[in-house]
Design a protein around this motif. Sequence first.
Motif, PDB file in Angstrom:
ATOM      1  N   GLY A 230       0.788  -1.225   0.000  1.00 54.86           N
ATOM      2  CA  GLY A 230       0.000   0.000   0.000  1.00 54.86           C
ATOM      3  C   GLY A 230       0.812   1.263   0.000  1.00 54.86           C
ATOM      4  O   GLY A 230       0.371   2.286   0.550  1.00 54.86           O
ATOM      5  N   ALA A 231       1.984   1.229  -0.626  1.00 47.76           N
ATOM      6  CA  ALA A 231       2.882   2.386  -0.547  1.00 47.76           C
ATOM      7  C   ALA A 231       3.443   2.772  -1.904  1.00 47.76           C
ATOM      8  O   ALA A 231       4.652   2.841  -2.105  1.00 47.76           O
ATOM      9  N   VAL A 232       2.564   3.057  -2.877  1.00 49.33           N
ATOM     10  CA  VAL A 232       3.022   3.558  -4.173  1.00 49.33           C
ATOM     11  C   VAL A 232       3.382   5.034  -4.017  1.00 49.33           C
ATOM     12  O   VAL A 232       2.565   5.847  -3.591  1.00 49.33           O
ATOM     13  N   ASP A 233       4.620   5.361  -4.346  1.00 50.73           N
ATOM     14  CA  ASP A 233       5.118   6.730  -4.160  1.00 50.73           C
ATOM     15  C   ASP A 233       5.006   7.581  -5.415  1.00 50.73           C
ATOM     16  O   ASP A 233       4.808   8.799  -5.330  1.00 50.73           O
ATOM     17  N   VAL A 234       5.172   6.941  -6.572  1.00 51.73           N
ATOM     18  CA  VAL A 234       5.149   7.663  -7.842  1.00 51.73           C
ATOM     19  C   VAL A 234       4.317   6.860  -8.841  1.00 51.73           C
ATOM     20  O   VAL A 234       4.471   5.639  -8.929  1.00 51.73           O
ATOM     21  N   VAL A 235       3.444   7.546  -9.559  1.00 49.69           N
ATOM     22  CA  VAL A 235       2.653   6.906 -10.609  1.00 49.69           C
ATOM     23  C   VAL A 235       2.953   7.583 -11.935  1.00 49.69           C
ATOM     24  O   VAL A 235       2.918   8.818 -12.028  1.00 49.69           O
ATOM     25  N   THR A 243      -8.291   3.622 -14.857  1.00 52.93           N
ATOM     26  CA  THR A 243      -6.964   3.228 -14.381  1.00 52.93           C
ATOM     27  C   THR A 243      -6.368   4.307 -13.483  1.00 52.93           C
ATOM     28  O   THR A 243      -5.782   4.014 -12.435  1.00 52.93           O
ATOM     29  N   LEU A 244      -6.518   5.564 -13.873  1.00 49.67           N
ATOM     30  CA  LEU A 244      -6.025   6.660 -13.042  1.00 49.67           C
ATOM     31  C   LEU A 244      -6.765   6.688 -11.710  1.00 49.67           C
ATOM     32  O   LEU A 244      -6.153   6.861 -10.653  1.00 49.67           O
ATOM     33  N   SER A 245      -8.070   6.491 -11.743  1.00 48.39           N
ATOM     34  CA  SER A 245      -8.862   6.488 -10.511  1.00 48.39           C
ATOM     35  C   SER A 245      -8.350   5.448  -9.534  1.00 48.39           C
ATOM     36  O   SER A 245      -8.186   5.724  -8.333  1.00 48.39           O
ATOM     37  N   GLN A 246      -8.088   4.237 -10.041  1.00 45.74           N
ATOM     38  CA  GLN A 246      -7.623   3.166  -9.174  1.00 45.74           C
ATOM     39  C   GLN A 246      -6.186   3.392  -8.724  1.00 45.74           C
ATOM     40  O   GLN A 246      -5.819   3.062  -7.589  1.00 45.74           O
ATOM     41  N   SER A 247      -5.360   3.979  -9.598  1.00 48.15           N
ATOM     42  CA  SER A 247      -3.970   4.251  -9.238  1.00 48.15           C
ATOM     43  C   SER A 247      -3.888   5.222  -8.071  1.00 48.15           C
ATOM     44  O   SER A 247      -3.046   5.072  -7.175  1.00 48.15           O
ATOM     45  N   LEU A 248      -4.770   6.222  -8.054  1.00 47.59           N
ATOM     46  CA  LEU A 248      -4.760   7.208  -6.979  1.00 47.59           C
ATOM     47  C   LEU A 248      -5.089   6.575  -5.631  1.00 47.59           C
ATOM     48  O   LEU A 248      -4.582   7.005  -4.592  1.00 47.59           O
ATOM     49  N   LYS A 249      -5.901   5.537  -5.646  1.00 45.70           N
ATOM     50  CA  LYS A 249      -6.261   4.859  -4.401  1.00 45.70           C
ATOM     51  C   LYS A 249      -5.090   4.063  -3.819  1.00 45.70           C
ATOM     52  O   LYS A 249      -5.116   3.661  -2.658  1.00 45.70           O
ATOM     53  N   PHE A 253       1.233   8.509   1.396  1.00 45.73           N
ATOM     54  CA  PHE A 253       1.321   9.924   1.762  1.00 45.73           C
ATOM     55  C   PHE A 253       2.427  10.618   0.944  1.00 45.73           C
ATOM     56  O   PHE A 253       3.537  10.108   0.828  1.00 45.73           O
ATOM     57  N   GLY A 254       2.086  11.757   0.367  1.00 42.19           N
ATOM     58  CA  GLY A 254       3.069  12.523  -0.385  1.00 42.19           C
ATOM     59  C   GLY A 254       3.400  11.961  -1.753  1.00 42.19           C
ATOM     60  O   GLY A 254       4.430  12.329  -2.334  1.00 42.19           O
ATOM     61  N   ALA A 255       2.547  11.097  -2.281  1.00 43.06           N
ATOM     62  CA  ALA A 255       2.809  10.503  -3.596  1.00 43.06           C
ATOM     63  C   ALA A 255       2.742  11.562  -4.686  1.00 43.06           C
ATOM     64  O   ALA A 255       2.054  12.578  -4.560  1.00 43.06           O
ATOM     65  N   ARG A 256       3.465  11.313  -5.774  1.00 48.49           N
ATOM     66  CA  ARG A 256       3.471  12.194  -6.936  1.00 48.49           C
ATOM     67  C   ARG A 256       2.947  11.420  -8.141  1.00 48.49           C
ATOM     68  O   ARG A 256       3.422  10.321  -8.431  1.00 48.49           O
ATOM     69  N   VAL A 257       1.971  11.994  -8.837  1.00 44.25           N
ATOM     70  CA  VAL A 257       1.306  11.316  -9.945  1.00 44.25           C
ATOM     71  C   VAL A 257       1.454  12.140 -11.210  1.00 44.25           C
ATOM     72  O   VAL A 257       1.061  13.317 -11.247  1.00 44.25           O
ATOM     73  N   ALA A 258       2.021  11.537 -12.247  1.00 43.07           N
ATOM     74  CA  ALA A 258       2.144  12.185 -13.547  1.00 43.07           C
ATOM     75  C   ALA A 258       1.045  11.658 -14.458  1.00 43.07           C
ATOM     76  O   ALA A 258       0.977  10.465 -14.738  1.00 43.07           O
ATOM     77  N   ILE A 280      -1.548  14.048  -1.990  1.00 43.60           N
ATOM     78  CA  ILE A 280      -1.072  13.569  -3.291  1.00 43.60           C
ATOM     79  C   ILE A 280      -0.929  14.742  -4.258  1.00 43.60           C
ATOM     80  O   ILE A 280      -1.809  15.604  -4.343  1.00 43.60           O
ATOM     81  N   GLU A 281       0.168  14.763  -4.975  1.00 44.63           N
ATOM     82  CA  GLU A 281       0.400  15.779  -6.000  1.00 44.63           C
ATOM     83  C   GLU A 281       0.104  15.176  -7.369  1.00 44.63           C
ATOM     84  O   GLU A 281       0.719  14.182  -7.756  1.00 44.63           O
ATOM     85  N   ILE A 282      -0.834  15.768  -8.105  1.00 41.23           N
ATOM     86  CA  ILE A 282      -1.159  15.328  -9.454  1.00 41.23           C
ATOM     87  C   ILE A 282      -0.714  16.400 -10.436  1.00 41.23           C
ATOM     88  O   ILE A 282      -1.023  17.585 -10.251  1.00 41.23           O
TER      89      ILE A 282
END
Length: 337
Positions: A230-235, A243-249, A253-258, A280-282
Amino acid sequence: MKCYLANGTGITGVTLAERPAPTISSDLDVLVEAKAWSLNYRDLMIAKGAYQPIPANSPPFIPLSDMAGVVLKVGKGVTDLKPGDRVLNAPFRHWPAGRLRQSWAGTFVGSSGVDGVLAEQVVYPSDSLVKIPPHLNFQEGATFTIAGLTAWAAVVTHGKTRPGEWVLLHGTGGVSIFAAQLAHLIGAKTIMTTSSKEKADFVKSHFGVNATVNYRDQDWAKQVKELTQGAVDVVVDVVGGDTLSQSLKLCTFGARVAVIGVLSGQESTIQTRDLLRHQIEIRGTFMESTQELRALMKAVEASGLKPHIDKVFSFDQVQEAYKYTEAQKHIGKVVIG
């Protein structure tokens, strides 16, 4: 001069043509003999008229945004390049550094209104050309303009990936493979989604991908959560949609999503509470500046990194290259040259 023209009617509308050879019109221009080009999914969308509306009666345009070649001639004001230098182009004719500005956005090459680079010769601004590292050939150099630069932005510039972090990658296209290579160099751990066992085995053995899951499985997100605890840091999301919706879940804490692509659709459902609670930063990732491309190529030269080229087509096989890209069976990049 031979070049290809597109009109937005489909792959069959990308045809070989003759145009007058370009000439230098500014003291800061550079004339380049193109040696290789690479394809992106964007190019396929442009060929089909699905990338952006094409005005009625719009003239055909030269497609493609990725090129590598050799300098033939430079303008009087050019001091950092000379004839014989090997270069690749930035995707924008003008985005020197910093955040993209509206006035610069219109200089993105390879679509209606802004000719691209699928031609024997190209004139380009000197400050938007970057030297190719010595260990790369032209075919390899041509792959970095969009895919390499986008991956760099997602993983390094804005992703700020650190050793030991988990990076979630979707698919095995050019951006995702480059992102896997860069994350591996940093010392991060990668998990990649793909429906092909052959591709899964390949990315593990060739790019140091730590784990893969089949995105066709309904519980693929649950599998990712278990593998990463449960610790994805970067997407690095090239898919969009659900897929984006599920990736955000899956983000810690503090993850970065491109957010890069929309292969699964342009609409996503976002749980605002998760964004707030996990901070989360998107960020919409639309390539990057020439300054960042130069930084990428310094890293490539220092590390000896090489892109993975799936298949190379000759200059008279452009339609075949588009069709191969459309089939989405490739791993990494499809190149012409």
